[in-house]
Design a protein around this motif. Structure first.
Motif, short mmCIF file in Angstrom:
data_model
loop_
_atom_site.label_atom_id
_atom_site.label_comp_id
_atom_site.label_asym_id
_atom_site.label_seq_id
_atom_site.Cartn_x
_atom_site.Cartn_y
_atom_site.Cartn_z
N SER A 51 -77.56 -6.95 -122.63
CA SER A 51 -76.48 -7.23 -123.57
C SER A 51 -75.35 -6.22 -123.41
O SER A 51 -75.58 -5.02 -123.31
CB SER A 51 -77.02 -7.21 -125.00
OG SER A 51 -75.99 -7.44 -125.92
N GLY A 52 -74.13 -6.75 -123.39
CA GLY A 52 -72.94 -5.90 -123.26
C GLY A 52 -72.42 -5.80 -121.85
O GLY A 52 -71.31 -5.28 -121.64
N ALA B 281 -70.69 -6.82 -118.37
CA ALA B 281 -69.67 -7.76 -117.90
C ALA B 281 -70.26 -8.56 -116.75
O ALA B 281 -70.87 -8.01 -115.83
CB ALA B 281 -68.42 -7.01 -117.45
N VAL C 231 -68.75 -11.52 -121.20
CA VAL C 231 -69.63 -10.41 -121.60
C VAL C 231 -70.96 -11.00 -122.06
O VAL C 231 -70.98 -11.94 -122.86
CB VAL C 231 -69.00 -9.57 -122.72
CG1 VAL C 231 -69.97 -8.51 -123.21
CG2 VAL C 231 -67.71 -8.93 -122.24
N GLN D 44 -66.68 -15.00 -124.00
CA GLN D 44 -65.43 -14.61 -123.38
C GLN D 44 -64.62 -13.85 -124.42
O GLN D 44 -64.02 -14.46 -125.31
CB GLN D 44 -64.68 -15.83 -122.88
CG GLN D 44 -65.43 -16.56 -121.75
CD GLN D 44 -64.74 -17.84 -121.33
OE1 GLN D 44 -64.56 -18.76 -122.11
NE2 GLN D 44 -64.34 -17.88 -120.07
N PRO D 45 -64.61 -12.51 -124.36
CA PRO D 45 -64.01 -11.71 -125.44
C PRO D 45 -62.51 -11.91 -125.60
O PRO D 45 -61.96 -11.61 -126.65
CB PRO D 45 -64.34 -10.27 -125.01
CG PRO D 45 -64.56 -10.34 -123.54
CD PRO D 45 -65.15 -11.69 -123.28
N ARG E 155 -63.35 -7.51 -130.77
CA ARG E 155 -64.52 -7.91 -130.01
C ARG E 155 -65.41 -8.80 -130.87
O ARG E 155 -65.26 -8.83 -132.10
CB ARG E 155 -65.30 -6.69 -129.55
CG ARG E 155 -65.88 -5.83 -130.67
CD ARG E 155 -66.40 -4.51 -130.14
NE ARG E 155 -65.35 -3.73 -129.52
CZ ARG E 155 -65.56 -2.61 -128.83
NH1 ARG E 155 -66.79 -2.18 -128.66
NH2 ARG E 155 -64.55 -1.95 -128.31
#
Length: 414
Positions: A91-92, A94, A241, A264-265, A328
């Motif tokens: 998680s987190g 890219a 992400v 998609q941030p 975010r």
């Protein structure tokens, strides 16, 4: 001469009169004190919120709280039962479309893929053999037609010669008729064999088409099995992400289990929760000001839930401008939805526990005192409320919670 002492009656009358006068004075004082207003309690002016009634335009707004969420989330799921062999991204991280997030393992799929390839190869070999057999049958039939056609030509020539001999008297009519009959029979056989050759070509085409369809079907199955094997390497599919990977190595997962999700941030929306009593005035397209804790962003209402959950309605807010740095997914935000603008109305700050179109009692400030007065309220906003009656423009009103002085009608301010 008598020795009796005279009785003191006048003195007793004076005592009784004095007692009566004292009782009357006490009663009068008691009544006077009862009618006298008690002293007003004193409140520190600095501890209460005082606002002034204004006249003009009031902006009606509805407030909601929520968080930023991606407009689109790609869910990564298992397409077949398998064991988690490796987790390559957490998680987190890219990710790109071809980034492998999770590797699964299923030996049965490997065997099924090999079997599908074998069946496809066998079907392709069968079509080659079939083409060869049909080609040989076609050549044999063509040879048969050619041979019969040669015999028929030769028989026709002989019949023509026998006819000439018969006319000259060198050959009997019976022999001539036999010769012509053989020629006609051979010609009939030639026509029949040609028809058989045409039928054989059609039959060959049908057999080849059927076998090619079988090859295509088996090729599709083999491709599907290969795709299943490839899907054991679960890829992100889109750039973004990685929001969550809830599986561990060695875990057995069934078909449809969520393996992760990719957000998609740069494409976020706000999900606000608005009280059901206020959500009735919200409409699609209304302007919204969203506080991202790092700046205010203008948006608009793009969707509303049709159902109420836990006393609130979920409202989606879209943005036409870029969000501030630091925005975010899952970031807590506040939003104010602009309902309407009221022109030429009396309004004041919204007191605690005030309800739209309701009646309240408020302390109006008069000099160094505040007197309780009834007030009729109208339409409300987040921080202001319309005053229908009970107050005038310029009046100062205490908006703080005054429940501690619910038993008095006035207070002193210091």
């Amino acid at each position: 001469m008598s020795n009796d002492v005279p009785r003191q009656k006048p003195k007793k009358k004076k005592v009784k009169l004095a007692v009566g006068i004292a009782v009357a004075i006490v009663a009068v004082v008691t009544v006077a004190l009862a009618r006298t207003r008690g002293a007003a309690p004193t409140v520190d002016r600095a501890t209460v919120w005082i606002d002034t009634v204004k006249h003009g335009a009031m902006l009606r707004e509805v407030q909601g709280v929520g968080s930023l969420v991606p407009e689109q989330i790609r869910w990564l799921t298992a397409t077949t039962p398998a064991r988690v062999a490796d987790v390559r991204a957490r998680s987190g991280a890219a990710v790109q479309p071809d980034t492998v997030v999770v590797v699964l393992d299923n030996p049965d799929l490997v065997l099924q893929s090999l079997e599908a390839d074998r069946q496809k190869t066998a079907a392709e070999a069968e079509i080659v053999n079939l083409e060869a057999r049909l080609r040989n049958q076609h050549l044999a039939q063509e040879a048969q037609v050619v041979g019969l056609n040669a015999d028929a030509v030769e028989s026709a020539r002989r019949a023509e010669a026998d006819g000439e001999l018969s006319r000259r008297g060198f050959l009997s009519k019976l022999e001539m008729a036999q010769s012509q009959g053989r020629a006609e029979a051979l010609d009939g056989r030639v026509q029949l064999e040609k028809k058989r050759l045409g039928s054989l070509e059609k039959e060959a085409s049908a057999q080849l088409a059927s076998q090619r369809a079988q090859v295509e079907r088996l090729a599709s199955i083999a491709e599907f099995r290969r795709r299943q094997l490839d899907e054991l390497h679960v890829r992100a599919g889109v750039a973004g992400v990685l929001a969550d990977v809830p599986v561990q190595v060695g875990q057995w997962v069934t078909q449809g289990v969520v393996l992760g999700k990719v957000a998609q941030p740069e494409k976020l929306k706000a999900e606000l929760r608005v009280a059901e009593t206020q959500a009735k005035d919200v409409q699609i397209g209304q302007s919204v000001t969203v506080d991202t804790r790092n700046g205010l962003v203008q948006g608009r209402v793009i969707r509303m839930d049709g159902a109420v959950q836990n006393g609130t309605v979920k409202i989606d807010v879209g943005f036409d401008v870029p969000l501030p740095q630091g925005a975010r997914p899952d970031l807590s935000v506040d939003g104010r939805i602009e309902i309407e603008r009221l022109d030429g109305v009396l309004y004041v700050g919204r007191p605690p526990m005030a309800t739209p179109a309701g009646s309240v009692t408020a302390f109006k400030v008069v000099g160094d005192e505040a007197v309780r007065v009834p007030v009729q309220l109208g339409r409300s906003s987040v921080k202001t409320v319309e005053v229908v009656s009970g107050l005038r423009e310029g009046d100062s009103v205490i908006l703080s919670d005054m429940s501690a002085w619910a038993s008095v009608d006035r207070i002193r301010l210091k």
